[in-house]
Design a protein around this motif. Structure first.
Motif, mmCIF file in Angstrom:
data_model
loop_
_atom_site.group_PDB
_atom_site.id
_atom_site.type_symbol
_atom_site.label_atom_id
_atom_site.label_comp_id
_atom_site.label_asym_id
_atom_site.label_seq_id
_atom_site.Cartn_x
_atom_site.Cartn_y
_atom_site.Cartn_z
ATOM 1 N N UNK A 160 38.450 19.841 33.247
ATOM 2 C CA UNK A 160 39.565 19.190 32.561
ATOM 3 C C UNK A 160 40.824 19.594 33.313
ATOM 4 N N UNK A 161 41.608 18.600 33.744
ATOM 5 C CA UNK A 161 42.785 18.834 34.576
ATOM 6 C C UNK A 161 44.045 18.556 33.779
ATOM 7 N N UNK A 162 44.975 19.493 33.787
ATOM 8 C CA UNK A 162 46.253 19.292 33.104
ATOM 9 C C UNK A 162 47.388 19.723 34.021
ATOM 10 N N UNK A 163 48.603 19.306 33.662
ATOM 11 C CA UNK A 163 49.789 19.765 34.375
ATOM 12 C C UNK A 163 50.342 18.793 35.386
ATOM 13 N N UNK A 164 49.654 17.677 35.626
ATOM 14 C CA UNK A 164 50.178 16.691 36.577
ATOM 15 C C UNK A 164 51.171 15.772 35.882
ATOM 16 N N UNK A 165 51.934 15.063 36.697
ATOM 17 C CA UNK A 165 52.909 14.089 36.190
ATOM 18 C C UNK A 165 52.799 12.842 37.052
ATOM 19 N N UNK A 166 52.017 11.863 36.563
ATOM 20 C CA UNK A 166 51.801 10.656 37.352
ATOM 21 C C UNK A 166 51.350 9.519 36.450
ATOM 22 N N UNK A 205 51.840 12.738 45.600
ATOM 23 C CA UNK A 205 52.246 13.893 46.402
ATOM 24 C C UNK A 205 51.327 15.082 46.203
ATOM 25 N N UNK A 206 51.936 16.271 46.146
ATOM 26 C CA UNK A 206 51.203 17.506 45.871
ATOM 27 C C UNK A 206 51.761 18.109 44.594
ATOM 28 N N UNK A 207 50.874 18.407 43.655
ATOM 29 C CA UNK A 207 51.305 18.951 42.374
ATOM 30 C C UNK A 207 50.454 20.160 42.003
ATOM 31 N N UNK A 208 51.081 21.093 41.311
ATOM 32 C CA UNK A 208 50.360 22.263 40.808
ATOM 33 C C UNK A 208 49.766 21.923 39.446
ATOM 34 N N UNK A 209 48.446 22.104 39.317
ATOM 35 C CA UNK A 209 47.763 21.763 38.073
ATOM 36 C C UNK A 209 46.877 22.932 37.652
ATOM 37 N N UNK A 210 46.419 22.853 36.427
ATOM 38 C CA UNK A 210 45.406 23.801 35.929
ATOM 39 C C UNK A 210 44.078 23.054 35.797
ATOM 40 N N UNK A 211 43.011 23.669 36.313
ATOM 41 C CA UNK A 211 41.678 23.083 36.220
ATOM 42 C C UNK A 211 40.817 23.980 35.336
ATOM 43 N N UNK A 212 40.357 23.426 34.210
ATOM 44 C CA UNK A 212 39.500 24.158 33.289
ATOM 45 C C UNK A 212 38.045 23.820 33.620
ATOM 46 N N UNK A 213 37.251 24.840 33.948
ATOM 47 C CA UNK A 213 35.837 24.638 34.233
ATOM 48 C C UNK A 213 35.108 24.542 32.895
ATOM 49 N N UNK A 214 34.566 23.371 32.598
ATOM 50 C CA UNK A 214 33.982 23.143 31.285
ATOM 51 C C UNK A 214 32.552 23.697 31.205
ATOM 52 N N UNK A 215 32.187 24.129 30.006
ATOM 53 C CA UNK A 215 30.847 24.664 29.792
ATOM 54 C C UNK A 215 29.826 23.526 29.740
#
Length: 215
Positions: A160-166, A205-215
């Motif tokens: 699950x990816x969060x933190x992007x703006x697009x 572009x390039x953005x800093x995101x958080x990637x949650x490794x799902x169970x």
């Protein structure tokens, strides 16, 4: 490859119908049958069983890594000696209260969070070369496809990816699966497939995101 064969005597070549044959390098316990459970993935099973991910996938060549469902019969390779097997600790169930709730109210349990630099790519031929708009497994690119460094995020992992703006991606976060690789995607990097023209997608572009490794 040399396919020439030495002639075998009739006596040495004769086999009794139903006799067991052991190939070189294999033992009678070279593999174990396993019935998949809900939410199993090759990555999760490789960690649980102590088997290298690629070896596990090679042992199940007809299994779609993205379609492992409860009840599916899998082969777990086992080439450890008995002494080595006895030294491997038994995996204990891990109970975790970690979960993230999406904007739609869905609760997603996760095991790990990684800070990642993300870029985006389109289906254009300029970005995908001679292979065309398909992922590493030959499946058509679609929303939810990401390219990863498989040493950091193994292929087949759901995230699950969060933190992007697009504007080309869902607001609040994206559930995705690591099914693609790229020569420039090394370390803590991912490339997110976004439907649309190459010009539109390049605005990510390039953005800093958080990637949650799902169970």
């Amino acid at each position: 490859m040399n396919h020439s064969w030495k002639k075998l005597s009739t006596r040495s070549a004769a086999l009794v119908l139903g006799a067991a044959i052991l190939l070189p390098g294999l033992t009678a316990h070279a593999a174990t049958a396993y019935t998949a459970k809900e939410n199993d993935t090759f990555w999760k099973l490789s960690k649980q069983m102590g088997v290298p991910l690629q070896q596990l996938m090679n042992a199940n060549p007809k299994v779609d890594p993205l379609n492992i469902y409860a009840g599916l019969k899998l082969v777990i390779p086992n080439n450890l000696s008995k002494a080595a097997m006895d030294s491997v600790p038994i995996a204990e169930p891990v109970v975790s209260a970690q979960s993230i709730t999406t904007s739609s109210g869905q609760s997603l349990p996760f095991s790990k969070v990684i800070n990642i630099t993300a870029s985006a790519y389109s289906a254009s031929s300029e970005e995908n070369g001679k292979w065309g708009a398909v992922d590493y497994f030959g499946n058509p690119l679609k929303l939810g496809t990401i390219a990863v460094d498989s040493d950091v995020i193994p292929l087949g992992t759901k995230v699950f990816i969060t933190g992007y703006d697009f504007a080309g991606l869902p607001t609040g976060g994206l559930v995705a699966t690591a099914t693609d690789k790229g020569g420039a995607i090394k370390g803590n990097r991912i490339d997110i497939f976004v439907p649309g023209s190459r010009n539109f997608v390049s605005d990510f572009g390039f953005q800093s995101v958080k990637v949650y490794i799902l169970n």
